[in-house]
Enzyme design. Structure first.
Site, PDB file in Angstrom:
ATOM      1  CD1 TRP A 184      44.786  29.018  36.235  1.00 38.41           C
ATOM      2  CD2 TRP A 184      45.850  29.134  34.261  1.00 38.41           C
ATOM      3  NE1 TRP A 184      43.920  29.579  35.326  1.00 38.41           N
ATOM      4  CE2 TRP A 184      44.547  29.672  34.114  1.00 38.41           C
ATOM      5  CE3 TRP A 184      46.697  29.109  33.154  1.00 38.41           C
ATOM      6  CZ2 TRP A 184      44.083  30.170  32.903  1.00 38.41           C
ATOM      7  CZ3 TRP A 184      46.237  29.602  31.942  1.00 38.41           C
ATOM      8  CH2 TRP A 184      44.933  30.135  31.826  1.00 38.41           C
ATOM      9  CD  GLU A 225      47.453  31.202  38.781  1.00 32.25           C
ATOM     10  OE1 GLU A 225      48.234  30.475  38.126  1.00 32.25           O
ATOM     11  OE2 GLU A 225      47.336  32.425  38.587  1.00 32.25           O
ATOM     12  CE  LYS A 227      41.673  33.924  34.695  1.00 31.78           C
ATOM     13  NZ  LYS A 227      42.458  33.876  33.463  1.00 31.78           N
ATOM     14  CG  ASP A 258      46.932  35.906  39.155  1.00 33.01           C
ATOM     15  OD1 ASP A 258      47.741  35.449  38.326  1.00 33.01           O
ATOM     16  OD2 ASP A 258      46.424  37.041  39.058  1.00 33.01           O
ATOM     17  CG  HIS A 261      43.403  34.638  38.842  1.00 32.45           C
ATOM     18  ND1 HIS A 261      43.948  33.387  38.676  1.00 32.45           N
ATOM     19  CD2 HIS A 261      43.771  35.344  37.746  1.00 32.45           C
ATOM     20  CE1 HIS A 261      44.625  33.348  37.542  1.00 32.45           C
ATOM     21  NE2 HIS A 261      44.540  34.521  36.964  1.00 32.45           N
ATOM     22  CG  HIS A 285      50.806  33.851  39.707  1.00 32.61           C
ATOM     23  ND1 HIS A 285      50.261  33.195  38.645  1.00 32.61           N
ATOM     24  CD2 HIS A 285      51.973  33.224  39.977  1.00 32.61           C
ATOM     25  CE1 HIS A 285      51.059  32.195  38.293  1.00 32.61           C
ATOM     26  NE2 HIS A 285      52.091  32.190  39.096  1.00 32.61           N
ATOM     27  CG  ASP A 293      43.720  41.826  31.041  1.00 27.47           C
ATOM     28  OD1 ASP A 293      43.644  40.701  30.549  1.00 27.47           O
ATOM     29  OD2 ASP A 293      44.797  42.414  31.230  1.00 27.47           O
ATOM     30  CG  ASP A 295      47.260  38.096  33.279  1.00 27.28           C
ATOM     31  OD1 ASP A 295      47.849  37.646  34.255  1.00 27.28           O
ATOM     32  OD2 ASP A 295      46.287  37.531  32.745  1.00 27.28           O
ATOM     33  CG  ASP A 325      50.674  35.448  35.703  1.00 25.63           C
ATOM     34  OD1 ASP A 325      51.077  35.541  34.528  1.00 25.63           O
ATOM     35  OD2 ASP A 325      49.628  34.857  36.016  1.00 25.63           O
TER      36      ASP A 325
HETATM   37  C1  RNT Z   1      46.079  32.832  34.026  1.00 24.07           C
HETATM   38  C2  RNT Z   1      46.954  32.505  35.182  1.00 24.07           C
HETATM   39  C3  RNT Z   1      48.263  31.852  34.852  1.00 24.07           C
HETATM   40  C4  RNT Z   1      48.902  32.380  33.580  1.00 24.07           C
HETATM   41  C5  RNT Z   1      50.316  31.924  33.361  1.00 24.07           C
HETATM   42  C6  RNT Z   1      50.721  32.046  31.945  1.00 24.07           C
HETATM   43  O1  RNT Z   1      44.991  33.554  34.364  1.00 24.07           O
HETATM   44  O2  RNT Z   1      47.177  33.644  35.944  1.00 24.07           O
HETATM   45  O3  RNT Z   1      49.101  31.913  35.935  1.00 24.07           O
HETATM   46  O4  RNT Z   1      48.888  33.771  33.525  1.00 24.07           O
HETATM   47  O5  RNT Z   1      50.520  30.668  33.858  1.00 24.07           O
HETATM   48 ZN    ZN Z   2      48.588  33.658  37.493  1.00 25.23          ZN
END
Ligand code: RNT
Ligand code: ZN
Length: 417
Positions: A184, A225, A227, A258, A261, A285, A293, A295, A325
């Site tokens: 990523w 990955e 985003k 993810d 994302h 993820h 946000d 996460d 994640d």
């Molecule tokens: C960030 C990505 C990535 C990180 C980690 C720490 O937006 O999701 O995967 O969260 O690698």
């Molecule tokens: Zn991620």
């Protein structure tokens, strides 16, 4: 009979009446490993520098007890793992290198810096996954790494990527298990760029350079990955969905989806069956996006259930690597691991217990009324009773697991400055 047994017997009967074998579902659950991220334990700080977290991600909150070094982080992960049932892998980031010997930068780390983690993984009986860390570093301060126009910076990060695959190769040899390495890259701009093309060309070229090492074991499974945007990187992310999905397809890599994302109305559960038409394997993820946000701690919400259903309904367990994640510094960090991990497992169990054949049948007959009616009924079947029995079989606490985390907090975490 204990209350867990009584509940289980009742659930077993309810499910059997719908053609579902609960014992088989529990066995299936044990065939889906969960890759648990190390970075929940220390707010994504790592051990290799005092740099602030960068790359457009943020861990907010100041709950006491953060792990400050490898020893503390390992102890906290052990505590969390002791409360999470089923097969597990630990997902490491390069910034968690143990730099006890000569100080090395990220372009020079190697297996030596991860021997401690390998020994730990062997002792715990868990596999390892890995991630290069393209953030929280002076050479990432301008917001660009492998897509940088500065050739020195770009080369530094290409070397970092290469070192990470060598480390993963070492994990494979030591642990005799596949190692997923997820790339990523936060590269991007706060404001709209003039030239959207050149950074993307550089990212593709850099990835090709990183992956050019043919000596790496095929059990090192590279993933890329994508985003949509990050904090401070709102207008342009080089590694967008189109760029990295195309990259994965044309280079035979895993594509990493993810859950946080994409646009908030776009769901990765809908993308799994689409990507798997082309990608032999994908990485998830599992995360929870809240507004901007990406996460938050994984909750047992509709999207998590949908993700698990897609894996199970599609028979994709062997083709989807499931990783967590998220990072939350505002609550007990060990509890955050347990909550999110248990939720991921619960969602998978619930999906394995779903009378899916019935839904498929009525759908194929064109009875969309029954599809909705049955689907809604199945949501409230007594899956919690099966979950409690699953935990009991593993010798793990059920609803009172938090007491153990509280005790650990009192004895260990609260003693940290
Ligand atoms: C960030 C990505 C990535 C990180 C980690 C720490 O937006 O999701 O995967 O969260 O690698
Ligand atoms: Zn991620």
């Amino acid at each position: 009979m204990s209350i867990t047994q009584k509940g289980f017997e009742y659930a077993k009967e309810r499910y059997a009446a719908l053609g579902v074998d609960v014992e088989k579902a529990m066995e299936e659950l044990d065939r889906i490993p969960l890759s648990i991220h190390c970075w929940q334990g220390d707010d994504v700080r790592g051990f290799d520098s005092d740099e602030a977290l960068s790359g457009g991600i943020a861990a907010t909150g100041n709950y006491p007890g953060r792990a400050r070094n490898a020893e503390e982080l390992k102890a906290d992960i052990e505590k969390a793992f002791s409360l999470i049932p089923g097969p597990k892998k630990l997902n490491l980031h390069a910034m968690y290198a143990e730099l006890s010997g000569p100080r090395v930068d990220r372009d020079a780390i190697g297996p030596d810096n991860f021997r401690g983690w390998v020994d730990w993984a062997k002792a715990q009986g868990v596999g390892l996954d890995f991630n290069p860390s393209f953030f929280s570093h002076p050479k990432a301060a301008e917001g660009f790494t492998i897509a940088s126009a500065d050739e020195n910076i770009r080369r530094f990060w290409v070397e970092h990527g290469k070192r990470c695959r060598e480390i993963a190769d070492y994990f494979v040899k030591e642990l005799n298990e596949d190692c997923v390495v997820n790339f990523w890259m936060p590269d991007g701009y706060k404001d709209t760029p003039a030239d959207l093309t050149a950074p993307r060309e550089r990212m593709v070229r850099s990835l090709d350079e990183i992956f050019s090492d043919r000596t790496i074991s095929p059990r090192v499974l590279d993933a890329v990955e994508s985003k949509l945007f990050g904090i401070g990187v709102e207008s342009y992310t080089v590694g967008s969905h189109e760029l990295l999905y195309g990259y994965a397809l044309t280079r035979g890599k895993l594509y990493c989806l993810d859950a946080g994302h994409f646009h908030p109305l776009e769901y990765i559960s809908d993308k799994i069956s689409a990507c798997l038409q082309y990608c032999p394997k994908i990485l998830l993820h599992v995360s929870r996006g809240v507004r901007w946000d990406s996460d938050h701690v994984v909750a047992l919400d509709n999207e998590l259930e949908r993700i698990a259903q897609e894996i199970v309904r599609g028979g994709y367990a062997q083709r989807v690597a499931v990783a967590l994640d998220y990072f939350d510094a505002s609550i007990n960090r060990v509890a955050a691991w347990v909550i999110g991990s248990r939720n991921a497992k619960k969602a998978l169990l619930k999906a394995l217990l779903e009378p899916y054949q019935t839904l498929k049948q009525v759908e194929s007959e064109g009875d969309l009324t029954a599809r909705l009616a049955y689907g809604e009924q199945f949501r409230t079947l007594p899956f919690a009773e099966v979950w409690n029995m699953y935990l009991e079989c593993k010798g793990l606490p059920g609803d009172d697991w938090l007491d153990e985390v509280r005790a650990y907090e009192k004895d260990i975490l609260s003693a940290r400055g």
